[in-house]
Design an enzyme around this catalytic site. Structure first.
Site, PDB file in Angstrom:
ATOM      1  N   ASN A 182      37.378  54.557  -2.756  1.00  0.00           N
ATOM      2  CA  ASN A 182      38.028  53.422  -3.420  1.00  0.00           C
ATOM      3  C   ASN A 182      37.238  52.925  -4.636  1.00  0.00           C
ATOM      4  O   ASN A 182      37.527  51.879  -5.180  1.00  0.00           O
ATOM      5  CB  ASN A 182      38.231  52.263  -2.425  1.00  0.00           C
ATOM      6  CG  ASN A 182      36.914  51.702  -1.896  1.00  0.00           C
ATOM      7  OD1 ASN A 182      35.834  52.167  -2.262  1.00  0.00           O
ATOM      8  ND2 ASN A 182      37.001  50.686  -1.033  1.00  0.00           N
ATOM      9  N   ASP A 208      21.841  49.401   0.823  1.00  0.00           N
ATOM     10  CA  ASP A 208      22.636  48.606   1.760  1.00  0.00           C
ATOM     11  C   ASP A 208      22.345  48.990   3.201  1.00  0.00           C
ATOM     12  O   ASP A 208      21.664  49.981   3.468  1.00  0.00           O
ATOM     13  CB  ASP A 208      24.140  48.752   1.441  1.00  0.00           C
ATOM     14  CG  ASP A 208      24.574  50.204   1.275  1.00  0.00           C
ATOM     15  OD1 ASP A 208      23.814  51.117   1.638  1.00  0.00           O
ATOM     16  OD2 ASP A 208      25.694  50.417   0.790  1.00  0.00           O
ATOM     17  N   GLU A 241      32.749  46.376  -2.547  1.00  0.00           N
ATOM     18  CA  GLU A 241      34.127  46.844  -2.440  1.00  0.00           C
ATOM     19  C   GLU A 241      34.942  46.332  -3.634  1.00  0.00           C
ATOM     20  O   GLU A 241      34.486  45.442  -4.356  1.00  0.00           O
ATOM     21  CB  GLU A 241      34.744  46.325  -1.130  1.00  0.00           C
ATOM     22  CG  GLU A 241      34.004  46.763   0.139  1.00  0.00           C
ATOM     23  CD  GLU A 241      34.197  48.243   0.494  1.00  0.00           C
ATOM     24  OE1 GLU A 241      34.583  49.039  -0.371  1.00  0.00           O
ATOM     25  OE2 GLU A 241      33.944  48.597   1.668  1.00  0.00           O
ATOM     26  N   HIS A 255      34.017  52.091  -4.640  1.00  0.00           N
ATOM     27  CA  HIS A 255      32.903  51.175  -4.372  1.00  0.00           C
ATOM     28  C   HIS A 255      31.559  51.818  -4.687  1.00  0.00           C
ATOM     29  O   HIS A 255      31.418  53.042  -4.672  1.00  0.00           O
ATOM     30  CB  HIS A 255      32.952  50.611  -2.946  1.00  0.00           C
ATOM     31  CG  HIS A 255      32.552  51.541  -1.848  1.00  0.00           C
ATOM     32  ND1 HIS A 255      32.932  51.348  -0.539  1.00  0.00           N
ATOM     33  CD2 HIS A 255      31.811  52.689  -1.835  1.00  0.00           C
ATOM     34  CE1 HIS A 255      32.420  52.315   0.206  1.00  0.00           C
ATOM     35  NE2 HIS A 255      31.737  53.133  -0.548  1.00  0.00           N
TER      36      HIS A 255
END
Ligand code: PGA
Length: 253
Positions: free
Chosen positions: A141, A72, A148, A143
């Site tokens: 979280n 990414d 996400e 991800h």
């Protein structure tokens, strides 16, 4: 609770985590010098890259035929920006090893047409024969890459919005949270699941809850890494703090 099918290795420290991951890369490149590596950014893989640099300097590994694809990149961001993942990868790894610069692929954070950029990235991965080994970190979280919570399990490389929690977590690298780009280009969940081997690395107590939910909770879009329970060849390498909330028994080294 069902025991996860993936391999879980719990090591004593962050440095050992990096050594263990680097050994898997070394073995792969020994067996397949032109392997395609999927690479991650963030603080987690830094010890892996440091170990790969050491191996390279001591001629224990050869990257000359290796092809790389990063997961990414922020959007928008210039490659010359010291917070770009392009810069991170060159600083931590590419500049110190004998990889051919033409074999390095990082999504362009300044692409005029980000949708076309993502489509051509998918095409390039396909042309290279697919990813042999994908290294992943995990967000607090859950991800993976910038997928996400809520990311469709079949998603491909695309433009994504960063979660507020990710912006806060990554603001440690910027002058303030306002300076963190709000979007990114990211390989999708489906893209990651096609890698032939996935190695997820996690270190520190902050990751413990995401690791517990990923390995021992249900497969759900709410915890993107949980999809890896369905991957046929996935290895988690965790330090003791990241593994501290797990209930099942795993290999301890
Ligand atoms: P970190 O980030 O390695 O800096 O903890 C991991 C991630 O957000 O995927």
């Amino acid at each position: 609770m069902n025991k996860p099918v993936m391999k879980v290795i719990i090591v004593g420290s962050y440095l050992e985590m990096g050594e263990r991951a680097a050994k898997l890369v070394q073995q792969l490149l020994h067996d397949k010098p032109n392997a395609v590596l999927g690479l991650a950014t963030g603080s987690t893989p830094e010890s892996t890259y440091a170990e790969l640099v050491r191996m390279s300097q001591e001629k224990q590994i050869d990257f000359s035929h290796t092809v790389t694809f990063n997961l990414d990149e922020y959007y928008p961001i210039a490659r010359s920006n010291s917070q770009s993942y392009w810069d991170f990868m060159h600083d931590k790894l590419f500049r110190h090893i004998n990889v051919n610069p033409q074999h390095i692929h990082v999504l362009h954070g300044e692409a005029q047409d980000p949708v076309a950029e993502c489509a051509s990235y998918e095409e390039a991965i396909g042309k290279a024969g697919g990813i042999d080994l994908q290294i992943l970190g995990i967000g607090n979280n859950g991800h993976i890459a910038f997928n996400e919570p809520g990311s469709p399990l079949t998603s491909r490389t695309r433009v994504v919005q960063l979660d507020e929690s990710t912006i806060q977590a990554n603001s440690r690298y910027f002058s303030s949270a306002e300076d963190v780009p709000k979007q990114a280009l990211s390989m999708g969940m489906g893209t990651i699941m096609e890698a032939r081997h996935v190695i997820l690395l996690a270190s520190g107590a902050k990751k413990a809850d995401a690791i517990r939910q990923s390995l021992e909770g249900p497969v759900t879009e709410a915890i993107p890494a949980s999809i890896l329970q369905q991957h046929p060849n996935c290895t988690f390498i965790l330090d003791r703090e990241a593994a501290s909330l797990l209930k099942n028994t795993y290999e301890q080294v």
